[in-house]
Write an enzyme that holds these catalytic residues in place. Structure first.
Site, PDB file in Angstrom:
ATOM      1  N   GLY A 167       7.928 -53.895   8.742  1.00 52.04           N
ATOM      2  CA  GLY A 167       7.057 -53.061   9.558  1.00 52.04           C
ATOM      3  C   GLY A 167       6.252 -52.063   8.746  1.00 52.04           C
ATOM      4  CG  ASN A 168       6.072 -49.434   4.665  1.00 55.31           C
ATOM      5  OD1 ASN A 168       5.076 -49.655   3.989  1.00 55.31           O
ATOM      6  ND2 ASN A 168       6.650 -48.247   4.714  1.00 55.31           N
ATOM      7  CG  ASP A 169       1.058 -51.719   7.672  1.00 58.25           C
ATOM      8  OD1 ASP A 169       1.637 -52.739   8.085  1.00 58.25           O
ATOM      9  OD2 ASP A 169       0.491 -50.906   8.430  1.00 58.25           O
ATOM     10  CG  PHE A 170       4.019 -50.546  -0.346  1.00 57.98           C
ATOM     11  CD1 PHE A 170       3.484 -49.373  -0.842  1.00 57.98           C
ATOM     12  CD2 PHE A 170       4.443 -51.516  -1.251  1.00 57.98           C
ATOM     13  CE1 PHE A 170       3.372 -49.163  -2.218  1.00 57.98           C
ATOM     14  CE2 PHE A 170       4.341 -51.313  -2.616  1.00 57.98           C
ATOM     15  CZ  PHE A 170       3.801 -50.138  -3.096  1.00 57.98           C
ATOM     16  CB  SER A 175       2.336 -47.865   3.180  1.00 54.39           C
ATOM     17  OG  SER A 175       3.698 -47.631   2.853  1.00 54.39           O
TER      18      SER A 175
END
Length: 158
Positions: A38-41, A137
């Site tokens: 779920g993190n866009d990093f 992010s």
């Protein structure tokens, strides 16, 4: 609950380090930086360096970062936190950043992934590094996705 950060992923060729705050619960379980899907990093970095990182396994992602002279670490060595939100971090201890000069002698820029990590920007700037606080992010920050993407891209375009 006390949460432990990971070791720095840097080497003698690292020119840019991205500092997060403390790994999320999902990242800790996987023992991977930015292990929460779920993190866009990884999506943000894919766009900025022009290579797909999302479709790769973790070791391949790290090799790609290394090839692009990008390192990872967190501001906190450990901290108490219920859940994964940065706002819940208490009793934290920061990492020993003085080690960076030896570990990454070519380091020229330190980026902070979000506001919590960014609170320590003055400390690293005082150590002589060029610094930049980037929008987080975190998936919770998607409402600003265009602004966020352009700020990330501006840092990593060479």
């Amino acid at each position: 609950m006390i949460k432990q950060g990971f070791s720095a992923i840097v080497d003698e060729n690292t020119e840019i380090v991205i500092l997060g705050s403390l790994p999320s619960d999902e990242s800790i379980k996987k023992h991977q930086y930015y292990g929460n899907p779920g993190n866009d990093f990884w999506r943000l970095l894919s766009r900025t360096i022009g290579e797909d990182l999302q479709g790769r396994d973790y070791e391949s992602r790290l090799e790609t970062l290394k090839r692009n002279r990008i390192g990872l670490w967190d501001v906190f060595k450990f901290g108490e936190r219920e859940g994964s939100e940065d706002a819940n971090i208490r009793g934290e201890e920061i990492n020993q950043f003085s080690m960076l000069k030896e570990m990454a002698p070519k380091l020229r820029l330190i980026c902070f992934n979000g506001k919590k990590a960014g609170k320590y920007e003055p400390l690293l700037r005082e150590m002589g590094y060029k610094t930049k606080i980037l929008p987080s992010s975190s998936g919770a920050n998607r409402r600003f996705s265009k602004i966020r993407e352009s700020e990330w891209e501006a840092v990593f375009k060479r």
